[in-house]
Motif scaffolding. Structure first.
Motif, PDB file in Angstrom:
ATOM      1  N   LEU A   1       0.910  -1.168   0.017  1.00  0.00           N
ATOM      2  CA  LEU A   1       0.046  -0.039   0.042  1.00  0.00           C
ATOM      3  C   LEU A   1       0.754   1.282  -0.006  1.00  0.00           C
ATOM      4  N   GLY A   2       0.523   2.337  -1.052  1.00  0.00           N
ATOM      5  CA  GLY A   2       1.879   3.259  -0.992  1.00  0.00           C
ATOM      6  C   GLY A   2       1.226   4.407   0.098  1.00  0.00           C
ATOM      7  N   THR A   3       1.362   3.954   1.133  1.00  0.00           N
ATOM      8  CA  THR A   3       1.243   5.212   2.100  1.00  0.00           C
ATOM      9  C   THR A   3       2.338   5.810   2.415  1.00  0.00           C
TER      10      THR A   3
ATOM     11  N   ARG B   1       2.845  10.352 -10.313  1.00  0.00           N
ATOM     12  CA  ARG B   1       3.514  10.528  -8.957  1.00  0.00           C
ATOM     13  C   ARG B   1       2.474  11.583  -8.195  1.00  0.00           C
ATOM     14  N   MET B   2       2.537  11.559  -7.006  1.00  0.00           N
ATOM     15  CA  MET B   2       1.836  12.275  -5.903  1.00  0.00           C
ATOM     16  C   MET B   2       2.517  13.862  -6.428  1.00  0.00           C
ATOM     17  N   LYS B   3       3.880  13.786  -6.426  1.00  0.00           N
ATOM     18  CA  LYS B   3       4.358  15.022  -6.826  1.00  0.00           C
ATOM     19  C   LYS B   3       3.654  15.777  -7.856  1.00  0.00           C
TER      20      LYS B   3
ATOM     21  N   PHE C   1     -12.299  10.542   0.050  1.00  0.00           N
ATOM     22  CA  PHE C   1     -12.002  11.881   0.006  1.00  0.00           C
ATOM     23  C   PHE C   1     -11.636  12.267  -1.467  1.00  0.00           C
ATOM     24  N   HIS C   2     -10.661  11.495  -1.903  1.00  0.00           N
ATOM     25  CA  HIS C   2     -10.209  11.569  -3.298  1.00  0.00           C
ATOM     26  C   HIS C   2     -11.478  11.433  -4.189  1.00  0.00           C
ATOM     27  N   LEU C   3     -12.146  10.253  -3.914  1.00  0.00           N
ATOM     28  CA  LEU C   3     -13.323   9.679  -4.933  1.00  0.00           C
ATOM     29  C   LEU C   3     -14.528  10.834  -5.434  1.00  0.00           C
ATOM     30  N   SER C   4     -14.674  11.501  -3.821  1.00  0.00           N
ATOM     31  CA  SER C   4     -15.385  12.673  -4.238  1.00  0.00           C
ATOM     32  C   SER C   4     -15.316  13.804  -5.175  1.00  0.00           C
ATOM     33  N   PHE C   5     -13.934  13.847  -5.547  1.00  0.00           N
ATOM     34  CA  PHE C   5     -13.663  14.794  -6.505  1.00  0.00           C
ATOM     35  C   PHE C   5     -14.209  14.474  -7.817  1.00  0.00           C
ATOM     36  N   TYR C   6     -14.464  13.100  -8.097  1.00  0.00           N
ATOM     37  CA  TYR C   6     -15.060  12.823  -9.343  1.00  0.00           C
ATOM     38  C   TYR C   6     -16.624  13.196  -9.439  1.00  0.00           C
TER      39      TYR C   6
ATOM     40  N   LEU D   1      -6.609  12.747 -14.712  1.00  0.00           N
ATOM     41  CA  LEU D   1      -5.890  11.530 -15.345  1.00  0.00           C
ATOM     42  C   LEU D   1      -4.924  10.741 -14.097  1.00  0.00           C
ATOM     43  N   SER D   2      -4.176  11.874 -13.590  1.00  0.00           N
ATOM     44  CA  SER D   2      -3.174  11.465 -12.613  1.00  0.00           C
ATOM     45  C   SER D   2      -3.886  10.885 -11.423  1.00  0.00           C
ATOM     46  N   LEU D   3      -5.030  11.415 -11.177  1.00  0.00           N
ATOM     47  CA  LEU D   3      -5.808  10.949 -10.085  1.00  0.00           C
ATOM     48  C   LEU D   3      -6.292   9.542 -10.204  1.00  0.00           C
ATOM     49  N   THR D   4      -6.697   9.547 -11.593  1.00  0.00           N
ATOM     50  CA  THR D   4      -7.316   7.894 -11.757  1.00  0.00           C
ATOM     51  C   THR D   4      -6.087   7.020 -11.488  1.00  0.00           C
ATOM     52  N   ALA D   5      -5.079   7.469 -12.472  1.00  0.00           N
ATOM     53  CA  ALA D   5      -3.882   6.466 -12.563  1.00  0.00           C
ATOM     54  C   ALA D   5      -3.408   6.200 -10.995  1.00  0.00           C
ATOM     55  N   CYS D   6      -3.651   6.658 -10.379  1.00  0.00           N
ATOM     56  CA  CYS D   6      -2.862   6.793  -8.725  1.00  0.00           C
ATOM     57  C   CYS D   6      -4.026   5.799  -7.916  1.00  0.00           C
ATOM     58  N   LEU D   7      -5.314   6.302  -8.198  1.00  0.00           N
ATOM     59  CA  LEU D   7      -6.363   5.838  -7.159  1.00  0.00           C
ATOM     60  C   LEU D   7      -6.575   4.240  -7.632  1.00  0.00           C
TER      61      LEU D   7
HETATM   62  C1  HEM Z   1      -6.632  19.512  -1.024  1.00  0.00           C
HETATM   63  C2  HEM Z   1      -6.857  18.548  -0.367  1.00  0.00           C
HETATM   64  C3  HEM Z   1      -5.857  17.267  -0.549  1.00  0.00           C
HETATM   65  C4  HEM Z   1      -5.330  16.827   0.234  1.00  0.00           C
HETATM   66  C5  HEM Z   1      -5.293  17.064   1.639  1.00  0.00           C
HETATM   67  C6  HEM Z   1      -4.741  15.339  -0.413  1.00  0.00           C
HETATM   68  C7  HEM Z   1      -4.070  14.494   0.203  1.00  0.00           C
HETATM   69  C8  HEM Z   1      -3.605  13.562  -0.313  1.00  0.00           C
HETATM   70  C9  HEM Z   1      -2.897  12.347   0.428  1.00  0.00           C
HETATM   71  C10 HEM Z   1      -2.636  12.173   2.028  1.00  0.00           C
HETATM   72  C11 HEM Z   1      -2.576  11.516  -0.717  1.00  0.00           C
HETATM   73  C12 HEM Z   1      -1.946  10.089  -0.199  1.00  0.00           C
HETATM   74  C13 HEM Z   1      -0.646  10.078  -0.661  1.00  0.00           C
HETATM   75  C14 HEM Z   1      -0.126   8.752  -0.427  1.00  0.00           C
HETATM   76  O1  HEM Z   1      -0.861   7.869   0.803  1.00  0.00           O
HETATM   77  O2  HEM Z   1       0.421   8.150  -1.450  1.00  0.00           O
HETATM   78  C15 HEM Z   1      -2.624  11.968  -1.728  1.00  0.00           C
HETATM   79  C16 HEM Z   1      -2.502  11.231  -2.937  1.00  0.00           C
HETATM   80  C17 HEM Z   1      -3.079  11.875  -4.252  1.00  0.00           C
HETATM   81  N1  HEM Z   1      -3.598  13.017  -4.268  1.00  0.00           N
HETATM   82 FE1  HEM Z   1      -4.563  14.129  -2.749  1.00  0.00          FE
HETATM   83  N2  HEM Z   1      -5.179  15.536  -1.615  1.00  0.00           N
HETATM   84  C18 HEM Z   1      -5.943  16.771  -1.847  1.00  0.00           C
HETATM   85  C19 HEM Z   1      -6.487  16.955  -3.123  1.00  0.00           C
HETATM   86  C20 HEM Z   1      -6.526  16.124  -4.305  1.00  0.00           C
HETATM   87  C21 HEM Z   1      -7.001  16.600  -5.489  1.00  0.00           C
HETATM   88  C22 HEM Z   1      -8.065  17.636  -5.565  1.00  0.00           C
HETATM   89  C23 HEM Z   1      -6.545  15.655  -6.351  1.00  0.00           C
HETATM   90  C24 HEM Z   1      -7.186  15.543  -7.863  1.00  0.00           C
HETATM   91  C25 HEM Z   1      -8.228  15.697  -8.357  1.00  0.00           C
HETATM   92  C26 HEM Z   1      -5.610  14.783  -5.901  1.00  0.00           C
HETATM   93  C27 HEM Z   1      -4.842  13.835  -6.367  1.00  0.00           C
HETATM   94  C28 HEM Z   1      -4.178  13.044  -5.607  1.00  0.00           C
HETATM   95  C29 HEM Z   1      -2.981  11.958  -6.462  1.00  0.00           C
HETATM   96  C30 HEM Z   1      -3.172  12.117  -7.965  1.00  0.00           C
HETATM   97  C31 HEM Z   1      -2.455  11.436  -5.484  1.00  0.00           C
HETATM   98  C32 HEM Z   1      -1.540  10.535  -5.739  1.00  0.00           C
HETATM   99  C33 HEM Z   1      -1.781   9.094  -5.372  1.00  0.00           C
HETATM  100  C34 HEM Z   1      -0.477   8.234  -4.931  1.00  0.00           C
HETATM  101  O3  HEM Z   1       0.678   8.693  -5.536  1.00  0.00           O
HETATM  102  O4  HEM Z   1      -0.592   7.238  -4.365  1.00  0.00           O
HETATM  103  N3  HEM Z   1      -5.496  15.288  -4.417  1.00  0.00           N
HETATM  104  N4  HEM Z   1      -3.600  13.145  -1.457  1.00  0.00           N
END
Ligand code: HEM
Lengths: 343, 590
Positions: free
Chosen positions: A213-215, B59-61, B221-226, B131-137
């Motif tokens: 799990l990629g936490t 990537r998250m970054k 939380f992230h799914l709610s953005f969809y 796209l990024s969100l989907t790929a990572c979720l």
């Molecule tokens: C503003 C509030 C947000 C917070 C506090 C937040 C927080 C987080 C956290 C804690 C993770 C998990 C990182 C991990 O465990 O690997 C994450 C991953 C991610 N989030 Fe968010 N997020 C927010 C909004 C968003 C939004 C609006 C999107 C896109 C629509 C988004 C896209 C992503 C993506 C693409 C990842 C990468 C997942 C991964 O690399 O595993 N996030 N975010």
């Protein structure tokens, strides 16, 4: 409209509350400075008690009293102003900033001083309060009525939640800035210790992760700050060691770069003041922030450890963020109801 | 097996142990592994770039950077006027009449910042973000499902390698202690793995908590953005917003042609109009009547009667914050103004008579125009109505700019020339490009003034008009649901933390038991520190145990670090870690 009440509310704000908070700021900072620089208490551990002799304890007591009285005065100001204008005092930037300031003091006193026993952070929280109130004076407006278009229940909910969250975010801003300074200093110090390595806060041991799990674990400082100093028997060495420790911590940060960086960073937002009010206001805002950053630099050796500051910043943000999210949502609901738009 | 202090020492080995974490741990950021075969030929470059792009995207970054840029754009959009909202201001910025000048304006245009939310840059970034969100979720959800169903914590070989550990002595037998501790942890909803059940020789219970809440909350939380995205996009396509002004006593019908201004989504059809009729019976507005707060309205409401297409009639009061809902269409009261009744007579003959909704201005007057093409040459009037312009001592109106209609005066400027009515025009604005100013005059309410030779203007009555916005937004419930999900996910994602606990019970040889409790958390070290202390206390209680030689935490960590350093260097650790005693991250207790 009642001019006498308006006058009274102005007096309560400044000089009364502002003056008391200034006294409290100085008192807390003094108490922190005369407190013995022991090995900092670890993450959320027991209180770093004021063992700095009676002058530190007296200063802390005076500062606490001033902060409590100031908070009462500021709350009274808000009530009186509300009576003067006959409405909830949440109608303009001045009133928002006032309530933000009150939030900072109350959160600081209740949570960080009394519950978590961290009076050391109060000096900078009070400094943040004073600066917020100063900023409020820049946008001062006389108490007045509100447009009826603005008065709905959703508006009250939205604005009070936003202002509360903004006050808490200011608290976390203070912690996060102090963390950056302290962390830099600790890294420097650790790197200069025998057997030390760079990196004060880093990922925890992932030794048992087996589920793919990629936490991303939260950063923490595993070796409890300066435990290496422990081994050198800090207790035996006296003032000179402390002085040496302090100067080495300060040496880790170049004050000129800090000042320049703060100036540039503040300018990224404060240029708006130049456009709307001219260079004087811009400069007063940026120079004040630069001065505050230099004060923080001088106090770096007395601050709680970087991991403590990190944990406190996280806590504050974790508490404020959902409130802020809710506030944004309620704002959209309010706008939809009042204007048929989401913002 | 166990050292003198009841804990396993680093050099012990457990025979027959298979489910212990003896493998080197995964790294926090594992290096990208190259596949065994790399594609060859002309496509290899394309394939490799696409792979690299995908990796970058997931990537998250990357998500953070995109989110940051979107944030900056949003921030700029609060400073730069937005064309869909205030087109007139944007026009002034573009022409250099207002704002920072033409050059800056061109830069703003280059980035599409006059319509930030509709700009290609914004939309492209949004697409990338999702796209990024989907790929990572997708992988995250898979892993989460696997973990939620079957995940159990691993046993630990070196309890003292964990940041928290404590040893206790109990007079009771190991299996009793284990049973009580297991019951305690089960009651507190920890997930357990017992060494005995796995046929291990050692009596250890591993427990884990916070998996579902933290990761699940984050996923919700992230799914709610969809849901929000669907709500916003579908809302844009389906919505209708129209503005219209109605003079007191008059009415307007919900048809596309009736609106002054229309903003309709692509999927909003003509047939979607409800065709109701809206009549303004009475409009009430009042202000704080002091010049200091001039313009702050204190009363703003309209009595209306709505006749729906099926003939049903409804009367209601619409106020500033209280819209009326007609068949899913919301009617808001947003605007207002004065509608002067004006009359123009030339040589005693009335040539123009009418009531127009005059537009409010920042200077406090209400602007309208009179266009009389019947004369030769055309004549036209620019009219500014000042609602409160009482005469001062020398009998001249004092134009206060206050909005209450206690002393209305119409300032008229008469023009002669060509009205150019062949082009589309705003009824409230006179196109004076081909006209000459003839004269100006002011006409008080109820007066008739001869402004020029034979030309009389009368101002018999001042009426008001109310501006309504009629809007249809069918996706509001979707957006609300998304917002609710977002909050529901956010709180556990921020507060819950994943942590593990190990409890080992070993017979001490005197009929009693040595209990070792160890713990480690993945997030929120401060919160876990308190929880661990509390839990250790509870375990001591249920096991009737007393702590033995509890070291201070500094010391404990120090010895652990030293000990680990010894272990690591003794077992050919990966390069570069053996010499760093305070760097447990990369070195397995192998
Ligand atoms: C503003 C509030 C947000 C917070 C506090 C937040 C927080 C987080 C956290 C804690 C993770 C998990 C990182 C991990 O465990 O690997 C994450 C991953 C991610 N989030 Fe968010 N997020 C927010 C909004 C968003 C939004 C609006 C999107 C896109 C629509 C988004 C896209 C992503 C993506 C693409 C990842 C990468 C997942 C991964 O690399 O595993 N996030 N975010």
């Amino acid at each position: 409209m009642n001019p006498e009440l308006a006058d009274l509310s102005r007096t309560l704000f400044s000089p009364v509350a502002l003056g008391l908070f200034l006294v409290a700021t100085l008192g807390y900072l003094y108490a922190m400075a005369v407190t013995k620089v022991a090995v900092p208490a670890t993450d959320g551990g027991e209180a770093a008690d004021v063992s700095g002799g009676s002058s530190g304890r007296t200063a802390l007591r005076i500062a606490t009293a001033a902060a409590v009285l100031g908070a009462i005065a500021l709350a009274a100001h808000i009530v009186v102003r509300g009576m003067a204008s006959g409405r909830m005092p949440l109608g303009n930037m001045f009133e928002f900033s006032t309530i933000m300031a009150l939030t900072i003091v109350v959160a600081g006193l209740v949570v960080f001083q009394w519950r978590l026993h961290r009076p050391e952070v109060m000096g900078f929280l009070l400094l943040g309060t004073v600066l917020t109130m100063g900023a409020a004076l820049l946008v001062y407006s006389e108490p007045g009525p509100l447009m009826p278009i603005l008065s709905t229940a959703w508006r009250a909910i939205h604005v009070s939640a936003i202002v509360f969250a903004a006050g808490l975010f200011t608290v976390s801003f203070v912690f996060a800035s102090l963390y950056l300074l302290r962390d830099t200093a600790e890294r420097h110090l650790r790197a200069s210790l025998p057997g030390g390595s760079v990196g004060a806060a880093r990922a925890v041991d992932l030794g048992d992760v087996d589920d793919g799990l990629g936490t991303v674990p939260q950063r923490q400082s595993p070796d409890d700050d300066l435990s290496a100093l422990d081994g050198q028997d800090m207790d035996g060495l006296e003032d000179e060691v402390n002085a040496d420790y302090r100067s080495r911590m300060r040496a880790a940060i170049n004050p000129y770069r800090l000042a320049a960086g703060t100036f540039v960073g503040t300018s990224a937002v404060a240029w708006v003041f130049w456009v709307t009010d001219g260079p004087t206001r811009f400069l007063s805002v940026t120079v004040t922030m630069v001065a505050a950053s230099l004060v923080a630099w001088w106090f770096v050796p007395y601050l709680p450890s970087a991991s403590t500051l990190d944990a406190m910043a996280y806590r504050t943000i974790a508490f404020a963020f959902p409130i802020w999210t809710f506030a944004v949502i309620s704002g959209a609901i309010w706008a939809e109801q009042s204007w048929g738009r989401y913002w | 097996m166990s050292g003198p202090d009841g804990r396993l020492s680093a050099t012990d080995t457990l025979p027959g142990v298979t489910k212990v974490d003896s493998a080197p741990p995964p790294q926090a950021n594992p290096p990208v592994r190259r596949g065994p075969r790399r594609p060859k030929g002309p496509w290899s470059f394309v394939v490799a770039s696409a792979r690299m792009g995908w990796r970058w995207l997931t990537r998250m970054k990357t998500a953070l950077i995109i989110l940051g840029i979107l944030g900056v754009i949003t921030l700029l959009a609060t400073v730069v006027p937005q064309e869909p909202n205030v087109a007139a201001t944007v026009a002034d910025w573009r022409s250099g009449e207002a704002g920072p000048g033409v050059v800056v304006s061109q830069v703003i245009d280059l980035f599409g910042l006059y319509d930030a939310y509709g700009s290609p840059l914004f939309l492209a970034l949004l697409l990338l973000l999702f796209l990024s969100l989907t790929a990572c979720l997708i992988p995250r959800i898979r892993a989460f499902a696997r973990l939620a169903r079957r995940g159990r914590p691993p046993l630990s070989r070196h309890l003292d390698s964990h940041p928290h550990h404590i040893a206790m002595q109990s007079p009771r037998r190991p299996d009793e202690v284990r049973a009580d501790v297991t019951a305690l942890l089960t009651r507190r909803r920890w997930r357990l793995r017992a060494a005995t059940a796995d046929g291990l020789g050692h009596d250890q219970v591993a427990a884990e908590k916070g998996i579902i809440a933290r990761e699940g909350g984050s996923l919700v939380f992230h799914l709610s953005f969809y849901l929000l995205l669907v709500g916003i996009v579908a809302g844009q396509l389906l919505q209708f917003v129209g503005q219209v002004g109605v003079i007191e006593g008059q009415s307007v019908a919900d048809t596309p042609a009736a609106y002054w201004n229309v903003e309709a989504g692509r999927w909003f059809e003509f047939d979607d109009h409800r065709g109701f009729n809206l009549q303004l019976d009475e409009f009430r507005v009042d202000w704080v009547r002091s010049l200091e707060f001039a313009g702050q309205p204190s009363l703003f409401e309209a009595d209306v009667t709505v006749t729906e297409e099926d003939g049903s009639v409804r009367s209601d009061t619409i106020a500033g914050n209280v819209p009326m809902v007609v068949d899913d269409f919301k009617v808001h009261l947003l605007d207002w103004g004065y509608a002067p009744v004006l009359q123009v007579a030339v040589d005693g003959e009335v040539v123009w008579e009418g009531t127009q909704a005059a537009q409010g201005t920042d200077q406090g007057f209400f602007r309208t125009a009179i266009k009389v093409p019947a004369e030769d040459p055309d004549i036209g009037f620019q009219v500014g109505v000042y609602p409160y312009a009482p005469d001062n001592d020398d009998g001249v109106p004092n134009f206060t700019g206050a909005p209450w209609p206690d002393a209305p005066v119409a300032v008229v400027a008469m023009y002669e020339g060509d009205l150019a009515l062949t082009s589309a025009q705003n009824v409230n604005i006179l196109d004076t490009s081909r006209m000459e100013l003839a004269t100006t005059a002011f006409v008080r309410l109820g007066e008739t003034v001869e402004v020029a030779d034979g030309v009389e203007v009368s101002f018999p009555e001042l009426r008001t008009w109310a501006g309504f916005q009629v809007s249809y937004r069918p996706t509001v419930p979707v957006l609300l649901a998304g917002a609710l999900l977002l909050l529901v996910g956010l709180v556990p994602a921020l507060y819950a933390y994943r942590r593990r606990l190990w409890v080992e019970v070993v017979a001490d040889g005197d009929g009693g038991t040595l209990v070792t409790v160890a713990g480690r958390t993945f997030q929120r070290a401060d919160a876990f520190g308190r929880e661990f202390d509390e839990l250790a206390g509870r375990i001591a209680e249920v096991a009737d145990a007393t702590p033995v030689a509890t070291p201070r935490r500094h010391d404990a960590d120090d010895t652990t670090a030293t000990q680990r350093a010894a272990t690591v260097s003794a077992t050919a650790a990966p390069s570069g870690v053996g010499t760093r005693p305070d760097q447990p991250t990369d070195s397995a207790s192998s």
